[in-house]
Design an enzyme around this catalytic site. Structure first.
Site, mmCIF file in Angstrom:
data_model
loop_
_atom_site.group_PDB
_atom_site.id
_atom_site.type_symbol
_atom_site.label_atom_id
_atom_site.label_comp_id
_atom_site.label_asym_id
_atom_site.label_seq_id
_atom_site.Cartn_x
_atom_site.Cartn_y
_atom_site.Cartn_z
ATOM 1 N N VAL A 77 31.898 28.602 73.761
ATOM 2 C CA VAL A 77 31.116 28.039 72.739
ATOM 3 C C VAL A 77 31.646 25.733 73.322
ATOM 4 O O VAL A 77 32.612 25.819 73.049
ATOM 5 C CB VAL A 77 31.675 27.812 71.205
ATOM 6 C CG1 VAL A 77 30.526 27.715 70.062
ATOM 7 C CG2 VAL A 77 31.479 29.602 70.914
ATOM 8 N N CYS A 78 30.323 25.965 73.071
ATOM 9 C CA CYS A 78 30.255 24.592 73.664
ATOM 10 C C CYS A 78 31.274 23.236 72.426
ATOM 11 O O CYS A 78 30.368 23.445 71.011
ATOM 12 C CB CYS A 78 28.730 24.284 74.326
ATOM 13 S SG CYS A 78 28.635 22.512 74.777
ATOM 14 N N VAL A 79 31.537 22.533 73.176
ATOM 15 C CA VAL A 79 32.378 21.791 71.846
ATOM 16 C C VAL A 79 31.670 20.527 71.362
ATOM 17 O O VAL A 79 32.006 21.186 70.359
ATOM 18 C CB VAL A 79 33.797 21.387 72.589
ATOM 19 C CG1 VAL A 79 33.659 20.656 73.790
ATOM 20 C CG2 VAL A 79 34.415 20.751 72.047
#
Lengths: 130, 122, 100
Positions: A77-79
């Site tokens: 999941v892209c931070v």
């Protein structure tokens, strides 16, 4: 072949999570590998452990988690996209002094570079847009 | 770190500000730099509107995308393209834009996509 | 050879129009989600398909077609495929460009 699947759509506001899920199942059934699932833009909502749809509707984050565990997939999941939208794991929640977290294993929070790296390492990259 | 030997193309088709899509697409191109991976960009449809000068989003509480776009030149983004048709229907053909783009016709855009190993949407 | 995927109705956005502007002869176009409305056997949708370059192959995802009640309303030029067929298209095409 090895695939990277980029998911940009959120449950409820987009059909993309369901299409991507079915596609991943079909990929695995045909003997392909999944190098990485990458959740970006509104797609980060797919990782929320707090999603609580009615019992007669599909719980999309829970279904992803089961598939990811069963096949030991790498799910990132892209931070930056996640923090903007209130998706935090325990580490991020304590770092930013937030009262709760809603992302746990088997999802991993990491940088956008993981999408590029996955593209470099995969035979195919497919985006499921919102 | 892996050895990049693939060609990446980012197709950016959203206008700025109405959603986070344009900014988050741009972030993909900037992330490529961390992996020494060149990511070409093709602006088309409302994506070309990101290139307009005189953007001032202070009144809508957003960061100026037109100020970030030139950062692409600092990074290893090799080629920046804009589709001629998309510019023309928005009255932008021949205008001074915030980035120097190679203006290409629709057929060339299709061939550009076909020539890429990996296409990223945005 | 590019696989193009369109997931929006042609009546809602320009995703299909843009795709058809750049698609090259011999490439493939798959309609998924609301994109399958472009596969309706209507004069307007049919004209877009007829106007596409030579040898462009059109596909529509069966579950999305069935969900929307389009099974008996599709343009005959569109091949209906299941998810295994979808995966097969991605095996034989690269890159994959999603229009959304």
């Amino acid at each position: 072949m090895n695939y990277t699947i980029a998911i940009y759509g959120a449950p409820c506001s987009s059909q993309a999570p369901d299409t991507a899920y079915n596609f991943v199942q079909a990929l695995l059934a045909r003997g392909h590998g999944v190098y990485r699932l990458f959740f970006y833009m509104d797609g980060v909502q797919n990782a929320s452990t707090l999603a609580t749809p009615p019992q007669d509707e599909v719980n999309i984050p829970q279904r992803w988690a089961e598939l990811i565990r069963e096949h030991q997939l790498d799910a990132v999941v892209c931070v930056a996209a996640a923090l903007r939208r209130g998706l935090l794991d325990e580490g991020e929640a304590s770092r930013h002094e937030k009262p709760a977290s809603n992302v746990t294993e088997p999802f991993t929070i990491s940088g956008l570079g993981q999408l590029v790296e996955a593209g470099i390492e995969s035979d195919r990259l497919i985006t499921f847009g919102p | 770190m892996s050895t990049p030997n693939k060609s990446f193309l980012l197709v950016s088709r959203s206008g700025p500000y109405g959603s986070a899509q344009a900014r988050e697409a741009l972030d993909i191109a900037l992330a490529g730099a961390a992996f020494n991976q060149t990511i070409d960009i093709l602006f088309m449809d409302d994506g070309v509107l990101q290139l307009l000068p005189d953007q001032d989003p202070t009144g809508i509480n957003q960061k100026n995308l037109a100020k970030t776009l030139p950062m692409l030149k600092l990074y290893d983004v090799a080629n920046i393209y804009a589709e001629q048709h998309s510019l023309a229907v928005r009255g932008l053909l021949g205008e001074t834009l915030v980035l120097d783009c190679k203006v290409i016709d629709s057929g060339a855009a299709g061939r550009l996509i076909a020539a890429a190993d990996m296409v990223l949407g945005g | 050879m590019t696989l193009h995927i369109v997931n929006k109705s042609p009546h809602a956005t320009n995703a299909l129009a843009s795709c058809l502007r750049v698609i090259q002869p011999g490439e493939s176009l798959l309609f998924i989600e609301d994109g399958v409305y472009a596969a309706l056997a209507t004069a307007e949708a049919g004209a877009a398909i007829v106007a596409a370059p030579d040898r462009v192959q059109f596909y529509a995802l069966q579950t999305d077609v069935a969900a929307r009640g389009l099974v008996n309303r599709l343009n005959v030029a569109v091949n209906v495929i299941d998810y295994a067929g979808f995966v097969e298209l991605t095996e034989t095409h690269q890159p994959i460009q999603s229009w959304y």
